[in-house]
Design a protein around this motif. Structure first.
Motif: not given
Lengths: 180, 239
Positions: A86, A89-92, A136
């Motif tokens: 994650a 992919i999106n910064g998490g 990300p």
């Protein structure tokens, strides 16, 4: 396939190493992997810089200047670059700081926080500078594949790598796609 | 003889006035959607249900079925469009699944799984949005709102209240609660209202119920949203 082993590099940027731990959950299958692949730069080898590799696995997003340099080094040296988990992919979780100005984050941690002694913002030139937002990795370099999950399960790593090693286009079945 | 149109080559019966999506759901064919719910007035905003009707792109949730129509839904191109739309929804809001208690039961996430979405493709907005925890029983987290207006419609059409509305335009669009203070606690929303349970994402949550269903036993852990959606549709009809 030739006798030459495929080279895999891995790194954790703004991540928690949870994806690496999950990768190690392939357990004894790592022996099978070791017959066809070898590790270049990775926390498993302690090699500091990435040589020419077939596959680069990136865990974590981008939170500071060093992350940017490392990510670009991986992109230069890896034929296939993979966003793992994650955060990549999106910064998490680290991206939760994106909603608070960086100055306030630093102030809370190093100046005004409870129990802070000798308050000062760390400014040693050795320290990488923080970016104003966690990003990300696909926002910095081109990414070839993404393995979703927090973390992706061991079976995700296994399915992806065995597909690639067999020369197949990697496909994740429904049960292996999770964003959490 | 009932009237029919074809959906991906398959004949679908329909009754006069029925939309393409409702006729398809009745016939056991899933068309991806987020803002649509058979119990409410169609809104036509999420565009996930875009289909090609006689060569033109239309929203299946608003377009009336007609005799002899040729409708295409599960084409590679339409599914690619749907994946991009879903990715846009993910980067516009703040959808951080590992920290959301709706994860596993979330329709936005489930549509992503269904469409084989592995990443968010676009640049993330990371725009700060409000969280309203003022209500004793209901949490409102605008970070996860996708503007489907199902809560707006549920409150108005089923609960006989008018608790929610969409305010602002374009990038400033946001969900508001109908009270002088703007806070959810000052509206007449109750936890038993349809509006409190209709949210497809984790934007409206009932407090103190998170994780009562363990991860691994949630709606979309083992079944796709297509299977779950058709099952629910059958239950509604049989009930």
């Amino acid at each position: 396939m030739t006798d030459k082993k495929l080279k895999i590099a891995t790194v954790s940027l703004a991540g928690c190493f949870g994806c690496h731990m999950s990768f190690l959950d392939i357990d004894e299958r790592i022996m099978e992997l070791a017959e066809v692949a070898e590790f270049d730069r990775s926390p498993l080898t302690d090699i500091e810089h990435c040589g020419n590799c077939d596959i680069g696995l990136i865990e974590g997003g981008i939170c500071n200047s060093e992350n940017v340099h490392t990510l670009r080094e991986f992109r230069r040296h890896c034929k296939i670059l993979v966003a793992v988990g994650a955060c990549a992919i999106n910064g998490g979780l680290p991206a939760y700081r994106n909603y608070i100005p960086l100055e306030e984050c630093l102030g809370e941690s190093y100046l005004d926080g409870i129990g802070v002694e000798n308050p000062q913002i760390p400014s040693d030139p050795e320290l990488p500078l923080l970016l104003n937002k966690v990003r990300p990795i696909h926002e910095i370099v081109k990414i070839d594949y993404s393995l979703p999950g927090c973390p992706p399960s061991a079976d995700v790593f296994w399915k992806f790598l065995t597909d690639l090693l067999a020369g197949r286009e990697p496909v994740l079945p429904y049960e292996l796609i999770h964003y959490d | 003889m009932s009237k029919t149109f074809t959906l991906d080559g398959q004949p679908i019966p329909f009754s006069t006035g029925q939309t393409i999506i409702d006729a398809a759901l009745d016939a056991g064919v899933y068309i991806p959607h987020l803002c649509h719910h058979p119990d409410y007035t169609p809104h036509g905003s999420c565009k996930l249900c875009s289909v090609i009707v006689n060569g033109r792109v239309c929203s299946a949730c608003t377009f009336p079925a007609a005799e002899g129509q040729e409708v295409l839904s599960h084409t590679d191109e339409l599914n690619e469009d749907r994946r991009r739309i879903t990715q846009m929804l993910f980067v516009e809001g703040n959808h951080l699944c590992p920290g959301c208690e709706k994860s596993g039961d979330c329709k936005l996430q489930a549509v992503g799984y269904y469409l084989g979405m592995h990443d968010n493709h676009f640049v993330h907005f990371f725009s700060p949005r409000k969280l309203d925890a003022s209500h004793p029983d209901v949490l409102l987290d605008l970070n996860r709102c996708i503007f489907c207006t199902l809560c707006v419609r549920a409150s108005r059409e089923k609960d006989g209240k008018d608790v929610f509305a969409i305010s602002g335009r374009g990038i400033n669009k946001h969900l508001i609660a109908n009270s002088a203070s703007g806070l959810l606690k000052d509206t007449d929303l109750e936890a038993s209202d349809r509006a409190a349970h209709i949210c497809p994402t984790g934007a409206i949550l009932i407090k103190r119920t998170g994780y009562t269903t363990p991860i691994g036993a949630r709606d979309y852990d083992h079944q796709t949203i297509a299977e779950v959606s058709l099952e629910r549709e059958r239950e509604t009809h049989d009930g």
